[in-house]
Write a protein that holds these residues in place. Structure first.
Motif, mmCIF file in Angstrom:
data_model
loop_
_atom_site.group_PDB
_atom_site.id
_atom_site.type_symbol
_atom_site.label_atom_id
_atom_site.label_comp_id
_atom_site.label_asym_id
_atom_site.label_seq_id
_atom_site.Cartn_x
_atom_site.Cartn_y
_atom_site.Cartn_z
ATOM 1 N N ILE A 236 -16.993 -4.333 1.159
ATOM 2 C CA ILE A 236 -15.952 -5.345 1.360
ATOM 3 C C ILE A 236 -14.568 -4.731 1.158
ATOM 4 O O ILE A 236 -13.673 -4.890 1.999
ATOM 5 C CB ILE A 236 -16.163 -6.526 0.389
ATOM 6 N N TRP A 237 -14.405 -3.997 0.053
ATOM 7 C CA TRP A 237 -13.074 -3.444 -0.233
ATOM 8 C C TRP A 237 -12.703 -2.338 0.754
ATOM 9 O O TRP A 237 -11.520 -2.185 1.098
ATOM 10 C CB TRP A 237 -13.011 -2.938 -1.663
ATOM 11 N N GLN A 238 -13.676 -1.566 1.216
ATOM 12 C CA GLN A 238 -13.347 -0.552 2.222
ATOM 13 C C GLN A 238 -12.804 -1.212 3.481
ATOM 14 O O GLN A 238 -11.815 -0.737 4.071
ATOM 15 C CB GLN A 238 -14.574 0.287 2.554
ATOM 16 N N ALA A 239 -13.421 -2.324 3.907
ATOM 17 C CA ALA A 239 -12.951 -3.033 5.096
ATOM 18 C C ALA A 239 -11.551 -3.609 4.868
ATOM 19 O O ALA A 239 -10.701 -3.576 5.775
ATOM 20 C CB ALA A 239 -13.935 -4.147 5.456
ATOM 21 N N ARG B 63 -10.600 -1.731 -8.821
ATOM 22 C CA ARG B 63 -9.920 -0.764 -9.690
ATOM 23 C C ARG B 63 -10.517 0.636 -9.531
ATOM 24 O O ARG B 63 -9.792 1.635 -9.531
ATOM 25 C CB ARG B 63 -10.028 -1.207 -11.157
ATOM 26 N N ARG B 64 -11.832 0.699 -9.419
ATOM 27 C CA ARG B 64 -12.471 2.000 -9.243
ATOM 28 C C ARG B 64 -11.996 2.696 -7.981
ATOM 29 O O ARG B 64 -11.972 3.928 -7.904
ATOM 30 C CB ARG B 64 -13.991 1.831 -9.193
ATOM 31 N N ARG B 65 -11.620 1.918 -6.975
ATOM 32 C CA ARG B 65 -11.173 2.475 -5.703
ATOM 33 C C ARG B 65 -9.659 2.657 -5.660
ATOM 34 O O ARG B 65 -9.119 3.146 -4.672
ATOM 35 C CB ARG B 65 -11.596 1.542 -4.562
ATOM 36 N N GLY B 66 -8.964 2.261 -6.729
ATOM 37 C CA GLY B 66 -7.509 2.331 -6.728
ATOM 38 C C GLY B 66 -6.877 1.303 -5.810
ATOM 39 O O GLY B 66 -5.764 1.503 -5.304
#
Length: 328
Positions: free
Chosen positions: A142-145, A176-179
């Motif tokens: 989801i966050w990558q998209a 947060r882990r992905r910044g």
């Protein structure tokens, strides 16, 4: 009009959010245009919609109405903080049950976002919201998209709707882990009659810098003077609404009596109460007419003192933060 930041973001939004769910269902396109113009005239810059809204015009119809209003020019788009949502299945060749036309897969996020941009006649959405939690799609997907959509300039901020407190915490931890910024807002049902979010959603939102946008602030009209309207013959309830009214009739009568004592309309008191809650950014008002919009604006001028707030809590008891609400 008062403005505040949406969660921990630098985005300034009006203390009332214009909900558009009635556009295309209860309000015609010309009437919807008039309501949006009046909202801007009153200083409301925060508009909320969803790709599934449309009523009689079908899914996507409400976004189309908003897009047609933007197309009239006059800096309408530039003056609006535009929020829309995705999750529910959208028709594909007349079917809305086709795989990958709903929920939060990377594929559907891409398709749904591009379709909303087309209907809204804009090249970006300020706040793109998940209309419900998707338990089948991992947060990294989801966050990558969403990161891709931000990088492309198609969205600026992400928000959620109808999430539990632990959903908010989980979403933020993965972001947060992905910044990545993650969520800046959560839409939840919240009003004097329905206060379940006080257990965990509001504390989770405040701990994570997420602004809360309450929907159904009048609980389907039950907090809008329903008993007075019932006595005057201007409103009749049936079905689930009648069952809910009957279950809360005594409390609602006390509430309407208190509003009369304050010299205020019941609906104004309900909205003002939400505006006094520290976690709340902007309640959503969904007018069908210009008169209903004007009525909602009155709440901005209504201040409730500590005694009145305590009396409202006595009529409609809320919740402590979990676990203190049910344990030592």
């Amino acid at each position: 009009m008062e403005y505040t930041h949406l969660g921990r973001s630098g985005l300034s939004v009006s203390r009332l959010c214009l909900g558009t769910m009635n556009f295309g269902m209860e309000a015609t396109e010309p009437d919807s245009f008039a309501i949006m113009d009046a909202a801007h005239d009153a200083g409301i810059n925060f508009f909320d919609t969803a790709n599934r809204y449309g009523g009689k015009t079908g899914p996507g119809g409400t976004e189309t109405i908003v897009g047609n209003w933007f197309a009239q020019g006059g800096a309408r788009r530039e003056k609006t903080v535009l929020a829309t949502k995705l999750y529910g299945g959208m028709p594909l060749n007349g079917r809305d049950d086709w795989p990958n036309t709903g929920k939060l897969s990377a594929l559907n996020i891409r398709r749904a976002l591009d379709a909303s941009l087309t209907r809204l006649q804009t090249d970006y959405i300020d706040l793109y919201q998940f209309h419900h939690v998707d338990r089948d799609t991992p947060w990294d997907e989801i966050w990558q998209a969403m990161e891709t959509a931000v990088a492309q300039g198609k969205i600026l901020y992400a928000g959620s709707s109808n999430f539990a407190g632990w959903h908010l915490a989980t979403a933020q931890e993965h972001a947060r882990r992905r910044g990545f910024t993650g969520l800046v807002s959560e839409q939840s049902i919240y009003n004097l009659l329905v206060r379940d979010v006080e257990l965990e959603v509001l504390p989770a939102a405040q701990a994570n810098g997420i602004g809360v946008i309450p929907w159904s602030p009048l609980q389907g009209g039950l907090l809008g003077g329903v008993l007075g309207k019932e006595r005057s013959g201007s409103r009749r309830t049936s079905g689930r609404a009648k069952e809910s009214l009957d279950a809360h009739r005594d409390a609602i009568q006390q509430y309407e009596d208190l509003a009369a004592e304050l010299g205020a309309e019941p609906g104004d008191v309900a909205l003002a109460w939400l505006l006094h809650q520290p976690a709340v950014t902007a309640p959503i008002i969904g007018p069908r007419t210009g008169e209903q919009l004007a009525a909602g604006l009155r709440a901005l001028d209504l201040t409730l003192d500590d005694d009145t707030l305590a009396r409202l809590d006595a009529i409609f008891p809320g919740h402590k933060t979990a676990p203190e609400d049910y344990a030592w």
